[in-house]
Design an enzyme around this catalytic site. Structure first.
Site, PDB file in Angstrom:
ATOM      1  N   GLU A 268       1.001  -1.015   0.352  1.00  0.00           N
ATOM      2  CA  GLU A 268      -0.340   0.102  -0.107  1.00  0.00           C
ATOM      3  C   GLU A 268       1.004   1.284  -0.057  1.00  0.00           C
ATOM      4  OE1 GLU A 268      -3.788  -2.550   1.137  1.00  0.00           O
ATOM      5  OE2 GLU A 268      -1.658  -2.239   2.137  1.00  0.00           O
ATOM      6  N   THR A 269       0.578   2.094  -0.631  1.00  0.00           N
ATOM      7  CA  THR A 269       1.107   3.474  -0.296  1.00  0.00           C
ATOM      8  C   THR A 269      -0.518   4.327   0.074  1.00  0.00           C
ATOM      9  OG1 THR A 269       2.286   3.417  -2.827  1.00  0.00           O
ATOM     10  CG2 THR A 269       2.013   5.341  -2.082  1.00  0.00           C
TER      11      THR A 269
END
Length: 286
Positions: free
Chosen positions: A46-47
């Protein structure tokens, strides 16, 4: 455009362990395709993108927008990237507020500091029993011939729980090697977006973990998430009922490993407790 960016290892007190997330501090909302391109470039599970809300800066504001993207899609909820986001604001930006509020697709999430840990206020997602015969091929693709105790499903998170038999050894969990191709072939309906494999821990050991788990989600572009905080919103509900406990210590048995404290509150929500280490700081130039 220049965007401050950090890489933070969540649910660990050691660098290069736990679950890494990229965290971007943005002044104004970006176009959705740019969020996705940045997340693909970072190529982590995830970002996170933090946006200011009616505040002068990231050090004084108490309320922020928060969105999460995998390399292939936007996520409605993410635990480890929320922890990473709070760590950046508290530790790197020296945010002065006792509690941070994140506005997300799943509503407001609150995070505060306690000693060396961060405590996240998350929803609790109770799973329901799942007919094993309906998904027997998927179960085989995930755990092979390892005996199964329970199978449950949570429609909100679209996570399937496979609990291994209590007679299983931890090595049977850590040695699982499901293949993305096989999982995708055996679940193509869109109903399931993640598979949690879990087993009972040994609370008499040191440290005494109540349960272990691993998390697989090739449907979201991530074969195995090293430590999935949002999966524990389902795991906490499952194991609290089985163990008759409201406070638990969990360990995710990925190659990087990760530790989470869990506390089911009287209001029915869940406190997820963890530590985080920032390992990289830089600037994204677009």
């Amino acid at each position: 455009m220049e965007i401050p960016i950090f890489t933070v290892d969540s649910f660990t007190d050691l660098p290069f362990k736990g679950n890494p997330a990229a965290v971007c501090l943005i002044e104004n909302e970006l176009q959705d395709d740019l969020y996705q391109s940045i997340a693909a470039e970072m190529n982590l599970s995830e970002t996170a993108f933090i946006t200011r809300r009616n505040s002068m800066d990231f050090s004084s504001g108490a309320r922020f927008g928060l969105r999460w993207f995998t390399p292939t899609c936007e996520m409605p909820l993410c635990g480890h990237a929320t922890l990473a986001s709070a760590a950046v604001l508290f530790y790197m930006k020296k945010n002065v507020n006792p509690v941070l509020v994140f506005e997300t697709m799943r509503g407001e999430l609150y995070v505060h500091q306690h000693e060396e840990s961060l405590i996240m206020d998350f929803p609790l997602n109770k799973p329901n029993p799942q007919d094993q015969h309906e998904i027997k091929d998927l179960l085989k693709a995930v755990v092979g011939d390892v005996p199964i105790q329970d199978v449950c499903f949570n429609p909100t998170t679209r996570n399937l729980i496979i609990c291994l038999a209590d007679t299983c050894d931890r090595s049977e969990l850590t040695s699982l090697k499901p293949e993305a191709k096989s999982l995708l072939e055996n679940e193509s309906t869109g109903k399931i977006k993640g598979v949690i494999v879990t087993m009972k821990g040994d609370s008499t050991a040191q440290p005494g973990y109540d349960f272990y788990s691993r998390y697989f989600s090739p449907w979201l572009g991530v074969l195995e998430d090293p430590v999935c905080g949002s999966a524990h919103t389902v795991l906490a509900a499952y194991w609290s009922e089985r163990l008759n406990k409201k406070k638990m210590l969990a360990y995710q048995c990925s190659s990087r490993g990760g530790e989470l404290g869990l506390e089911i509150r009287d209001d029915g929500r869940l406190n997820i407790i963890g530590r985080a280490q920032t390992v990289l700081q830089g600037t994204l130039k677009i």
